[in-house]
Design a protein around this motif. Structure first.
Motif, PDB file in Angstrom:
ATOM      1  N   ARG A  13       0.916  -1.060  -0.117  1.00 44.45           N
ATOM      2  CA  ARG A  13       0.064   0.083   0.036  1.00 44.45           C
ATOM      3  C   ARG A  13       0.781   1.233   0.046  1.00 44.45           C
ATOM      4  O   ARG A  13       0.718   2.276  -0.910  1.00 44.45           O
ATOM      5  CB  ARG A  13      -0.936  -0.030   1.327  1.00 44.45           C
ATOM      6  CG  ARG A  13      -1.899  -0.772   1.105  1.00 44.45           C
ATOM      7  CD  ARG A  13      -2.602  -1.015   2.347  1.00 44.45           C
ATOM      8  NE  ARG A  13      -3.929  -1.990   2.352  1.00 44.45           N
ATOM      9  CZ  ARG A  13      -5.158  -1.576   2.054  1.00 44.45           C
ATOM     10  NH1 ARG A  13      -5.285  -0.560   1.944  1.00 44.45           N
ATOM     11  NH2 ARG A  13      -5.938  -2.654   1.933  1.00 44.45           N
ATOM     12  N   VAL A  40      -4.731   7.670  -0.567  1.00 41.29           N
ATOM     13  CA  VAL A  40      -5.533   6.647   0.093  1.00 41.29           C
ATOM     14  C   VAL A  40      -4.741   5.344   0.535  1.00 41.29           C
ATOM     15  O   VAL A  40      -4.754   5.029   1.646  1.00 41.29           O
ATOM     16  CB  VAL A  40      -6.912   6.359  -0.697  1.00 41.29           C
ATOM     17  CG1 VAL A  40      -7.541   4.934  -0.335  1.00 41.29           C
ATOM     18  CG2 VAL A  40      -7.767   7.415  -1.003  1.00 41.29           C
ATOM     19  N   THR A  44      -3.800   4.199   4.303  1.00 43.36           N
ATOM     20  CA  THR A  44      -4.146   3.033   4.849  1.00 43.36           C
ATOM     21  C   THR A  44      -3.027   2.390   5.320  1.00 43.36           C
ATOM     22  O   THR A  44      -3.142   1.504   6.257  1.00 43.36           O
ATOM     23  CB  THR A  44      -5.062   2.358   3.957  1.00 43.36           C
ATOM     24  OG1 THR A  44      -4.230   2.223   2.772  1.00 43.36           O
ATOM     25  CG2 THR A  44      -6.410   3.016   3.833  1.00 43.36           C
ATOM     26  N   CYS A  50      -7.784   0.137   7.278  1.00 38.34           N
ATOM     27  CA  CYS A  50      -8.386   0.195   6.037  1.00 38.34           C
ATOM     28  C   CYS A  50      -9.954   0.136   6.283  1.00 38.34           C
ATOM     29  O   CYS A  50     -10.591  -1.056   6.851  1.00 38.34           O
ATOM     30  CB  CYS A  50      -7.930  -0.982   4.970  1.00 38.34           C
ATOM     31  SG  CYS A  50      -9.026  -0.672   3.445  1.00 38.34           S
ATOM     32  N   PRO A  51     -10.653   1.070   6.277  1.00 40.76           N
ATOM     33  CA  PRO A  51     -12.078   1.030   6.385  1.00 40.76           C
ATOM     34  C   PRO A  51     -13.109  -0.132   5.785  1.00 40.76           C
ATOM     35  O   PRO A  51     -13.910  -0.461   6.176  1.00 40.76           O
ATOM     36  CB  PRO A  51     -12.799   2.393   6.138  1.00 40.76           C
ATOM     37  CG  PRO A  51     -11.494   3.190   6.144  1.00 40.76           C
ATOM     38  CD  PRO A  51     -10.402   2.542   5.915  1.00 40.76           C
ATOM     39  N   ALA A  52     -12.563  -0.127   4.323  1.00 41.47           N
ATOM     40  CA  ALA A  52     -12.929  -1.101   3.494  1.00 41.47           C
ATOM     41  C   ALA A  52     -12.792  -2.615   3.924  1.00 41.47           C
ATOM     42  O   ALA A  52     -13.682  -3.583   3.921  1.00 41.47           O
ATOM     43  CB  ALA A  52     -12.696  -1.113   2.001  1.00 41.47           C
ATOM     44  N   TYR A  53     -11.714  -2.855   4.327  1.00 40.63           N
ATOM     45  CA  TYR A  53     -11.362  -4.245   5.250  1.00 40.63           C
ATOM     46  C   TYR A  53     -12.517  -4.545   6.278  1.00 40.63           C
ATOM     47  O   TYR A  53     -12.894  -5.447   6.504  1.00 40.63           O
ATOM     48  CB  TYR A  53      -9.845  -4.344   5.556  1.00 40.63           C
ATOM     49  CG  TYR A  53      -9.006  -4.959   4.759  1.00 40.63           C
ATOM     50  CD1 TYR A  53      -9.417  -4.855   3.485  1.00 40.63           C
ATOM     51  CD2 TYR A  53      -7.714  -4.939   5.004  1.00 40.63           C
ATOM     52  CE1 TYR A  53      -8.290  -5.147   2.467  1.00 40.63           C
ATOM     53  CE2 TYR A  53      -6.719  -5.568   4.198  1.00 40.63           C
ATOM     54  CZ  TYR A  53      -7.114  -5.639   2.776  1.00 40.63           C
ATOM     55  OH  TYR A  53      -6.113  -5.964   2.151  1.00 40.63           O
ATOM     56  N   THR A  54     -12.746  -3.537   7.039  1.00 38.83           N
ATOM     57  CA  THR A  54     -13.702  -3.467   8.330  1.00 38.83           C
ATOM     58  C   THR A  54     -15.055  -3.857   7.696  1.00 38.83           C
ATOM     59  O   THR A  54     -15.740  -4.755   8.057  1.00 38.83           O
ATOM     60  CB  THR A  54     -13.667  -2.020   8.953  1.00 38.83           C
ATOM     61  OG1 THR A  54     -12.633  -1.988   9.692  1.00 38.83           O
ATOM     62  CG2 THR A  54     -14.764  -2.379  10.149  1.00 38.83           C
ATOM     63  N   LEU A  55     -15.524  -3.194   6.590  1.00 33.65           N
ATOM     64  CA  LEU A  55     -16.952  -3.389   6.050  1.00 33.65           C
ATOM     65  C   LEU A  55     -16.858  -4.768   5.577  1.00 33.65           C
ATOM     66  O   LEU A  55     -18.064  -5.474   5.660  1.00 33.65           O
ATOM     67  CB  LEU A  55     -17.085  -2.378   4.865  1.00 33.65           C
ATOM     68  CG  LEU A  55     -17.277  -0.971   5.382  1.00 33.65           C
ATOM     69  CD1 LEU A  55     -17.716  -0.112   4.201  1.00 33.65           C
ATOM     70  CD2 LEU A  55     -18.596  -0.981   6.317  1.00 33.65           C
ATOM     71  N   LEU A  56     -15.909  -5.296   4.774  1.00 28.23           N
ATOM     72  CA  LEU A  56     -15.870  -6.532   4.304  1.00 28.23           C
ATOM     73  C   LEU A  56     -15.357  -7.714   5.120  1.00 28.23           C
ATOM     74  O   LEU A  56     -15.339  -9.001   4.852  1.00 28.23           O
ATOM     75  CB  LEU A  56     -14.879  -6.794   3.055  1.00 28.23           C
ATOM     76  CG  LEU A  56     -15.083  -5.698   2.026  1.00 28.23           C
ATOM     77  CD1 LEU A  56     -14.090  -5.522   0.900  1.00 28.23           C
ATOM     78  CD2 LEU A  56     -16.595  -6.358   1.277  1.00 28.23           C
TER      79      LEU A  56
END
Length: 67
Positions: A13, A40, A44, A50-56
């Motif tokens: 990243r 971005v 991260t 990573c907010p996307a990792y939290t959602l997924l």
């Protein structure tokens, strides 16, 4: 906010973010704003979150040993 970005993922990243940010410096005109997308993955990677990792429900951090 707990860490959910592991070591190898973090290095990728940060590298990808740095490469994209160079576009903002090297290319003139409209293309340079595309390089700001590099903020971005850089953020991260630096913050290890990573907010996307939290959602997924993804977590690439190694598990902490229980004491």
């Amino acid at each position: 906010m707990s860490s959910n970005v592991g070591g190898f993922d973090r290095v990728l990243r940060i590298a990808a973010g740095a490469i994209l940010l160079t576009f903002a410096v090297v290319y003139p005109g409209e293309e340079r704003w595309f390089g700001l997308i590099g903020l971005v993955p850089l953020a991260t990677g630096l913050f290890r979150f990573c907010p996307a990792y939290t959602l997924l429900g993804i977590n690439t951090c190694p598990l902490k040993p229980e004491a």
